[in-house]
Design a protein around this motif. Sequence first.
Motif, PDB file in Angstrom:
ATOM      1  N   ASN A  41      74.789  25.665  19.524  1.00  0.00           N
ATOM      2  CA  ASN A  41      74.843  26.149  18.139  1.00  0.00           C
ATOM      3  C   ASN A  41      76.229  25.939  17.532  1.00  0.00           C
ATOM      4  O   ASN A  41      76.359  25.570  16.362  1.00  0.00           O
ATOM      5  CB  ASN A  41      74.457  27.625  18.047  1.00  0.00           C
ATOM      6  N   GLU A  42      77.265  26.161  18.327  1.00  0.00           N
ATOM      7  CA  GLU A  42      78.635  25.945  17.843  1.00  0.00           C
ATOM      8  C   GLU A  42      78.877  24.455  17.606  1.00  0.00           C
ATOM      9  O   GLU A  42      79.536  24.075  16.629  1.00  0.00           O
ATOM     10  CB  GLU A  42      79.642  26.524  18.842  1.00  0.00           C
ATOM     11  N   LEU A  43      78.347  23.624  18.476  1.00  0.00           N
ATOM     12  CA  LEU A  43      78.438  22.175  18.281  1.00  0.00           C
ATOM     13  C   LEU A  43      77.833  21.806  16.926  1.00  0.00           C
ATOM     14  O   LEU A  43      78.453  21.092  16.137  1.00  0.00           O
ATOM     15  CB  LEU A  43      77.692  21.446  19.403  1.00  0.00           C
ATOM     16  N   ARG A  44      76.646  22.302  16.654  1.00  0.00           N
ATOM     17  CA  ARG A  44      75.995  22.002  15.378  1.00  0.00           C
ATOM     18  C   ARG A  44      76.810  22.526  14.206  1.00  0.00           C
ATOM     19  O   ARG A  44      76.998  21.834  13.206  1.00  0.00           O
ATOM     20  CB  ARG A  44      74.582  22.584  15.336  1.00  0.00           C
ATOM     21  N   LEU A 106      69.887  14.434  17.339  1.00  0.00           N
ATOM     22  CA  LEU A 106      70.128  14.846  18.722  1.00  0.00           C
ATOM     23  C   LEU A 106      70.830  16.200  18.759  1.00  0.00           C
ATOM     24  O   LEU A 106      70.470  17.076  19.560  1.00  0.00           O
ATOM     25  CB  LEU A 106      70.954  13.790  19.467  1.00  0.00           C
ATOM     26  N   ILE A 107      71.809  16.404  17.907  1.00  0.00           N
ATOM     27  CA  ILE A 107      72.508  17.693  17.862  1.00  0.00           C
ATOM     28  C   ILE A 107      71.545  18.804  17.470  1.00  0.00           C
ATOM     29  O   ILE A 107      71.591  19.907  18.035  1.00  0.00           O
ATOM     30  CB  ILE A 107      73.733  17.611  16.934  1.00  0.00           C
ATOM     31  N   ILE A 112      68.314  23.480  19.178  1.00  0.00           N
ATOM     32  CA  ILE A 112      67.008  24.133  19.320  1.00  0.00           C
ATOM     33  C   ILE A 112      66.754  24.472  20.783  1.00  0.00           C
ATOM     34  O   ILE A 112      66.306  25.566  21.112  1.00  0.00           O
ATOM     35  CB  ILE A 112      65.887  23.244  18.749  1.00  0.00           C
ATOM     36  N   GLU A 113      67.060  23.542  21.666  1.00  0.00           N
ATOM     37  CA  GLU A 113      66.823  23.774  23.099  1.00  0.00           C
ATOM     38  C   GLU A 113      67.748  24.854  23.662  1.00  0.00           C
ATOM     39  O   GLU A 113      67.302  25.745  24.373  1.00  0.00           O
ATOM     40  CB  GLU A 113      67.042  22.488  23.905  1.00  0.00           C
ATOM     41  N   LEU A 114      69.029  24.778  23.335  1.00  0.00           N
ATOM     42  CA  LEU A 114      70.020  25.603  24.016  1.00  0.00           C
ATOM     43  C   LEU A 114      70.513  26.799  23.209  1.00  0.00           C
ATOM     44  O   LEU A 114      70.988  27.780  23.799  1.00  0.00           O
ATOM     45  CB  LEU A 114      71.225  24.742  24.421  1.00  0.00           C
ATOM     46  N   GLY A 115      70.482  26.710  21.901  1.00  0.00           N
ATOM     47  CA  GLY A 115      70.967  27.817  21.074  1.00  0.00           C
ATOM     48  C   GLY A 115      72.409  28.161  21.393  1.00  0.00           C
ATOM     49  O   GLY A 115      73.296  27.316  21.312  1.00  0.00           O
ATOM     50  N   ASP A 116      72.640  29.405  21.814  1.00  0.00           N
ATOM     51  CA  ASP A 116      73.997  29.872  22.117  1.00  0.00           C
ATOM     52  C   ASP A 116      74.420  29.604  23.559  1.00  0.00           C
ATOM     53  O   ASP A 116      75.456  30.097  24.002  1.00  0.00           O
ATOM     54  CB  ASP A 116      74.112  31.366  21.805  1.00  0.00           C
ATOM     55  N   THR A 118      75.433  26.892  26.773  1.00  0.00           N
ATOM     56  CA  THR A 118      76.221  25.668  26.918  1.00  0.00           C
ATOM     57  C   THR A 118      75.395  24.569  27.579  1.00  0.00           C
ATOM     58  O   THR A 118      74.291  24.805  28.076  1.00  0.00           O
ATOM     59  CB  THR A 118      77.505  25.944  27.735  1.00  0.00           C
ATOM     60  N   VAL A 119      75.963  23.372  27.585  1.00  0.00           N
ATOM     61  CA  VAL A 119      75.264  22.178  28.043  1.00  0.00           C
ATOM     62  C   VAL A 119      74.749  22.287  29.485  1.00  0.00           C
ATOM     63  O   VAL A 119      73.741  21.674  29.834  1.00  0.00           O
ATOM     64  CB  VAL A 119      76.166  20.933  27.862  1.00  0.00           C
ATOM     65  N   ASP A 120      75.402  23.063  30.317  1.00  0.00           N
ATOM     66  CA  ASP A 120      74.977  23.168  31.714  1.00  0.00           C
ATOM     67  C   ASP A 120      73.619  23.845  31.866  1.00  0.00           C
ATOM     68  O   ASP A 120      73.009  23.774  32.934  1.00  0.00           O
ATOM     69  CB  ASP A 120      76.035  23.878  32.564  1.00  0.00           C
ATOM     70  N   LYS A 121      73.106  24.458  30.828  1.00  0.00           N
ATOM     71  CA  LYS A 121      71.812  25.144  30.882  1.00  0.00           C
ATOM     72  C   LYS A 121      70.647  24.236  30.482  1.00  0.00           C
ATOM     73  O   LYS A 121      69.497  24.655  30.517  1.00  0.00           O
ATOM     74  CB  LYS A 121      71.808  26.372  29.962  1.00  0.00           C
ATOM     75  N   THR A 122      70.928  22.997  30.119  1.00  0.00           N
ATOM     76  CA  THR A 122      69.850  22.114  29.683  1.00  0.00           C
ATOM     77  C   THR A 122      68.888  21.800  30.818  1.00  0.00           C
ATOM     78  O   THR A 122      69.285  21.721  31.980  1.00  0.00           O
ATOM     79  CB  THR A 122      70.391  20.794  29.086  1.00  0.00           C
ATOM     80  N   LYS A 123      67.643  21.632  30.457  1.00  0.00           N
ATOM     81  CA  LYS A 123      66.620  21.221  31.421  1.00  0.00           C
ATOM     82  C   LYS A 123      66.392  19.702  31.323  1.00  0.00           C
ATOM     83  O   LYS A 123      65.696  19.135  32.141  1.00  0.00           O
ATOM     84  CB  LYS A 123      65.322  21.974  31.151  1.00  0.00           C
TER      85      LYS A 123
END
Length: 147
Positions: A41-44, A106-107, A112-116, A118-123
Amino acid sequence: MTIADSPLSTTSPDVRPLLADYRERFVPVAVDYLERRISANELRRLWKPHYLGPFHSYDLTVERSWREASGSKGVMESGAPTADPSFETPLKHFPVSIAYNNLDRLIEVLAIELGDQTVDKTKVRERTVDFAHVIDSLDVLMASLDN
């Protein structure tokens, strides 16, 4: 007012201000995201001022350049563009516009996938690789147009 009526007018888009802002304001944000210092979300949130500011101005200039070179009125035209040397400049810049719009999508997907989180939580780890690749490739592409 439509894009065709906008006050922007040029026959040659200048990628230099966009590249400088990208490197100064967005690349560090992308690194922070990839190194897990900020959430999706911060990235966006940090991406949007660059995308809606310097990129939007550049994109309008690319479109204006195409309209001036081709005589287009903004109506969707079928088929590939005619091979005409007068179209060279806008056609060289279209890949930047396309890459930026794809990066924006992509952002949005990451947010949408990760919200708040970080990237390490992506599936879907491929999105992280795609993101890093696009960030680097977009820089190289813009630098190649910086004449």
